[in-house]
Design a protein around this motif. Sequence first.
Motif, PDB file in Angstrom:
ATOM      1  N   ASP A 192      10.708   9.417  45.441  1.00 43.37           N
ATOM      2  CA  ASP A 192      11.813   8.900  45.765  1.00 43.37           C
ATOM      3  C   ASP A 192      13.889   9.830  46.863  1.00 43.37           C
ATOM      4  O   ASP A 192      13.782   9.145  47.335  1.00 43.37           O
ATOM      5  CB  ASP A 192      12.527   8.190  44.851  1.00 43.37           C
ATOM      6  CG  ASP A 192      14.070   7.420  44.502  1.00 43.37           C
ATOM      7  OD1 ASP A 192      13.742   6.334  45.941  1.00 43.37           O
ATOM      8  OD2 ASP A 192      14.881   7.479  44.614  1.00 43.37           O
ATOM      9  N   HIS A 244      14.601  10.004  50.589  1.00 43.29           N
ATOM     10  CA  HIS A 244      16.050   9.189  51.099  1.00 43.29           C
ATOM     11  C   HIS A 244      16.006  10.608  51.649  1.00 43.29           C
ATOM     12  O   HIS A 244      17.840   9.913  51.937  1.00 43.29           O
ATOM     13  CB  HIS A 244      16.808   8.562  49.832  1.00 43.29           C
ATOM     14  CG  HIS A 244      16.449   7.363  49.485  1.00 43.29           C
ATOM     15  ND1 HIS A 244      15.410   6.876  47.905  1.00 43.29           N
ATOM     16  CD2 HIS A 244      16.424   5.803  49.911  1.00 43.29           C
ATOM     17  CE1 HIS A 244      15.313   5.640  48.006  1.00 43.29           C
ATOM     18  NE2 HIS A 244      15.601   4.907  49.375  1.00 43.29           N
ATOM     19  N   ASP A 281      17.890  12.193  54.610  1.00 38.71           N
ATOM     20  CA  ASP A 281      17.998  12.473  55.715  1.00 38.71           C
ATOM     21  C   ASP A 281      17.029  13.240  56.614  1.00 38.71           C
ATOM     22  O   ASP A 281      17.015  13.997  57.071  1.00 38.71           O
ATOM     23  CB  ASP A 281      20.237  12.334  56.671  1.00 38.71           C
ATOM     24  CG  ASP A 281      20.595  11.563  55.704  1.00 38.71           C
ATOM     25  OD1 ASP A 281      19.981  10.725  55.325  1.00 38.71           O
ATOM     26  OD2 ASP A 281      22.191  10.973  55.495  1.00 38.71           O
TER      27      ASP A 281
END
Length: 138
Positions: free
Chosen positions: A132, A136, A138
């Motif tokens: 996870d 996530h 960038d």
Amino acid sequence: MNKCPDVAAVLEGLLQVVKVEYQSSGQLSSEVLHSLHLLHGQSLLNALDLIDSKKVTKVISSSGRWVYQVTGSSGTPYVCLPNSIFCQCPAFKYAVVKRRDSVMCKHVLAAHLSTAMGTNEEKNVSDEYIMDILAHMD
């Protein structure tokens, strides 16, 4: 042919010295701190502050995968990848990648130094938690 060592090799050598010095005496000599400061400037002081504030965590999954999670001075947690200079923070994007003013951001420097010194916190998590985090980024 250029016989000058690259910055990564210099940093790796310094991190080995940091490890040996800190393990033997629990502190770093002024010579090592000066060398690190020459390479990193103000980022060194900021990184040492993050280490002193216990803001560097090695997040380890049950399968052995891991990342650093470094909480910045603003309270935002940033993910730093192991064996890398990558960080999610704005300073990495602008000062390291775009302007090339810095070798690495304070979060990555804090992660590398705390590992060499053996002072980083560790948090055991599930594989899903690591996946996870990575999904996530960038």
